[in-house]
Each structure stands twice: as C-alpha cells, then as structure tokens.
Design an enzyme around this catalytic site. Sequence first.
Site: not given
Ligand code: ADP
Length: 189
Positions: A13, A89, A128, A134, A145
């Site tokens: 994404k 989400r 990654r 990360r 996740r």
């Molecule tokens: P991913 O690689 O899963 O798409 P992101 O970089 O979007 O992960 O988000 C990493 C973490 O940040 C999530 O696992 C969550 O803990 C938190 N997070 C991100 N966006 C949201 C959201 N909209 N609501 C709640 N928690 C969020």
Amino acid sequence: MNLILLGPPGAGKGTQAKSICDKFNLCHLSTGDILRNEVTNETELGKQAKDIMDKGELVSNDIILMIIDKFITDNQSKFNGFLFDGFPRSSEQAEMLNKLLNDIKVNINKVILIDVDQSILLDRIMKRKEEEGRLDDSEEVLKSRLEVYHTQTQPLADYYSNLKLLEKVDGNMEIIQVNQAINSILEAA
Ligand code: ADP
C-alpha cells in the site's frame, strides 16, 4: 479525487500510495507512518501507541480521530484530494471517516483493494524487516496483524462494494504492473 487503499499488511500500500499521490496530486495520509513518526519522536501520543503497535493490535479510535482530524485540516487546501492508507481499518473507523468527510462536504470516489496471497505477504514482510527493521515485522506479530486485518478490516471490502466504490487489484504482480492496474482504474474514474 479522494481514495481509500485497502489491503493486508505487506500488500504494498505504501509503495503504491506514493506513485498514485505524485501522479494525481493527492495527499498521502498513512496512519501507520504518522504513528511511527510519533513513536520515533517520543511524543505523548507515540508513548501511548507504541506497545499496541508492537503487538500488531489497533490503537484506540480516539488517537486515530485526533490524528486524522488534524491532518485533514492542515492539508485540505494544498492537494486535489486525499489518499487514505491504513485508515479506515474497522467499521467504526469507516463511520468516523464518513462523519468527518460529511462535515467538510467531501466524497470518497474509489476504494482500491490490493489483494495478495498469504505466502507472498510473509516473504515481503520478512524482507522489509531486514531492510527497515520495523519492530512489528516479526513472524509472530505479523500473525496478529493478519488476524486483525481479516476480522476488522476485510469486512470493509463488502461495505464499500455495496456502495459501488470497490475496485480490486491483483497485488501479487510486480510493483510496476500493480501500479498500471491502479492507474487504469483511476484514469477511467
Ligand atoms: P501495515 O503494514 O499493517 O499496513 P501500518 O503501517 O498501516 O501497517 O500500521 C502499523 C500499526 O499502526 C498497526 O499495526 C496499528 O497498530 C497501528 N495503526 C495504523 N493505522 C491504524 C488505524 N487506522 N487504527 C488503529 N491502529 C492503526
């Protein structure tokens, strides 16, 4: 034009968001990036979010609402629209977004779901982890996740499909091919 990008962790994404935003002059709103930034800067908000993020769970809607609200107000006049990445989400967050957008008289034009097979996701995330380090990119955290994704986020695909906004893209392909698939959808929009 305002877009939502949906897809599991590791779907690509963030990568796709960057090229879409450049091409269509959209403002990239990644709740994950904003939260990681708060954690790095050790802000009060970052301290509250860190443990939850490290476990792969969702941070509270209050925190997310605060972030989104401020980000939209700060950036609305500078771009042709927003690309929401990592938000909404959950159904509650989709409702939050509806309210926010109604207030400023803005519509979502398309929701793009980047679909990727589970085995490919795992490979990408492990790569990654090596490149970016990360903390939530471990095999164990990825499991939670993915579970959060399947139970809370995936139902949003049906929600937006009923609203005739959903477009699915095969995210198993190379970056450039996924990018082309998304561009054709958006150019036809
Ligand atoms: P991913 O690689 O899963 O798409 P992101 O970089 O979007 O992960 O988000 C990493 C973490 O940040 C999530 O696992 C969550 O803990 C938190 N997070 C991100 N966006 C949201 C959201 N909209 N609501 C709640 N928690 C969020």
